[in-house]
Design a protein around this motif. Structure first.
Motif, PDB file in Angstrom:
ATOM      1  N   PHE A 288      -7.301  -2.148   0.461  1.00 39.94           N
ATOM      2  CA  PHE A 288      -6.732  -0.944  -0.141  1.00 39.94           C
ATOM      3  C   PHE A 288      -7.688   0.242  -0.005  1.00 39.94           C
ATOM      4  O   PHE A 288      -7.268   1.390   0.092  1.00 39.94           O
ATOM      5  CB  PHE A 288      -6.419  -1.204  -1.621  1.00 39.94           C
ATOM      6  CG  PHE A 288      -5.892  -0.007  -2.360  1.00 39.94           C
ATOM      7  CD1 PHE A 288      -4.741   0.637  -1.942  1.00 39.94           C
ATOM      8  CD2 PHE A 288      -6.555   0.479  -3.486  1.00 39.94           C
ATOM      9  CE1 PHE A 288      -4.248   1.752  -2.620  1.00 39.94           C
ATOM     10  CE2 PHE A 288      -6.075   1.583  -4.169  1.00 39.94           C
ATOM     11  CZ  PHE A 288      -4.921   2.224  -3.737  1.00 39.94           C
TER      12      PHE A 288
ATOM     13  N   LEU B 212      -3.991  -4.133  -6.806  1.00 39.13           N
ATOM     14  CA  LEU B 212      -4.691  -3.227  -5.900  1.00 39.13           C
ATOM     15  C   LEU B 212      -6.183  -3.116  -6.190  1.00 39.13           C
ATOM     16  O   LEU B 212      -6.989  -2.941  -5.275  1.00 39.13           O
ATOM     17  CB  LEU B 212      -4.049  -1.837  -5.959  1.00 39.13           C
ATOM     18  CG  LEU B 212      -2.636  -1.747  -5.379  1.00 39.13           C
ATOM     19  CD1 LEU B 212      -2.060  -0.359  -5.605  1.00 39.13           C
ATOM     20  CD2 LEU B 212      -2.642  -2.082  -3.894  1.00 39.13           C
TER      21      LEU B 212
ATOM     22  N   PHE C  76       0.812  -1.215   0.000  1.00 36.25           N
ATOM     23  CA  PHE C  76       0.000   0.000   0.000  1.00 36.25           C
ATOM     24  C   PHE C  76       0.852   1.275   0.000  1.00 36.25           C
ATOM     25  O   PHE C  76       0.354   2.360  -0.319  1.00 36.25           O
ATOM     26  CB  PHE C  76      -0.933   0.006   1.208  1.00 36.25           C
ATOM     27  CG  PHE C  76      -1.948  -1.107   1.194  1.00 36.25           C
ATOM     28  CD1 PHE C  76      -2.423  -1.615  -0.004  1.00 36.25           C
ATOM     29  CD2 PHE C  76      -2.422  -1.651   2.382  1.00 36.25           C
ATOM     30  CE1 PHE C  76      -3.362  -2.645  -0.031  1.00 36.25           C
ATOM     31  CE2 PHE C  76      -3.363  -2.676   2.367  1.00 36.25           C
ATOM     32  CZ  PHE C  76      -3.834  -3.178   1.164  1.00 36.25           C
TER      33      PHE C  76
END
Length: 234
Positions: free
Chosen positions: A117, A111, A58
């Protein structure tokens, strides 16, 4: 170099190394040891910066989004009108994805399918940009550039969906090679459907009717003319 600068540089190096490892092995198969080796640091040292592999995952979009957002915020005041702003944002997206293929691969293939996320700082940065597109479309509706019944959310989805489609196609097939060159095509194709149409007034008049109307108007005026006016003309 100050200690803080060294730590920032090392952290950036770790993030860049993680991006390369994720691209080479895939996120699922990559390990923290692989990333540490790539970055030239020990595994314990790596954990001083990132507690988990997911934290490191992330951190990548957070780093890559900072510069485009700064550029966009700097350029935005110089872009006049909703269309120019949308064009600038789209070009920014395409340029970032085109010049950072490893990052693009991570975003599109990893992602986008990770629900965690959505709760990260990085996703907040992504939403800031996508929210900017929404705001500009609404601005265009308000100032009359776009039709009153325009669905701003749908138009934003069409823009972002088209960008993502082109990116995934490039990742899988190698085409198109130059993403930014599609900026105008994307913007014009989508905005053509919501631009407010100019009002056209019919001027298709029959010339014979005009002549007839002119003659009738003249005759009527002469009939109404008083005897006194006629004597003066004589």
């Amino acid at each position: 170099m100050a200690r803080n600068d060294i730590m920032v540089a090392r952290k950036d190096n770790i993030i860049d190394s993680a991006l390369q490892v994720f691209a080479e092995k895939g996120y699922a198969d990559a390990t923290m040891t692989d990333i540490a080796k790539k970055a030239g640091v020990s595994t314990p040292a790596l954990y001083e910066y990132f507690k988990t592999k997911e934290d490191l995952l992330f951190a990548i979009p957070e780093k890559f989004m900072e510069e485009p957002i700064r550029i966009l915020e700097y350029v935005a005041p110089y872009l006049r009108g909703a269309e120019a702003k949308i064009r600038g944002i789209v070009q920014g997206y395409l340029t970032v994805y085109d010049t950072n293929p490893l990052y693009t691969s991570l975003v599109m293939l990893e992602l986008k399918t990770n629900r965690k996320f959505l709760k990260t700082k990085a996703y907040g940065m992504v939403r800031k940009v996508s929210g900017g597109i929404l705001g500009v479309i609404q601005e265009g509706i308000k100032d009359g550039t776009f039709k009153d019944n325009t669905d701003a959310f749908l138009i934003r989805s069409m823009i972002l969906g088209t960008i993502e489609h082109l990116c995934i196609r490039k990742l899988l097939l190698g085409e198109p090679r130059n993403l930014p060159q599609y900026t105008d095509a994307i913007v014009d194709t989508i905005l053509n459907s919501i631009r407010k149409e100019s009002k056209h007034f019919s001027i298709n008049l029959n010339i014979n009717d005009l002549v007839t109307q002119k003659i009738e108007a003249t005759d009527n005026a002469e009939k109404k003319e008083s005897p006194e006016s006629k004597r003066k003309k004589r």
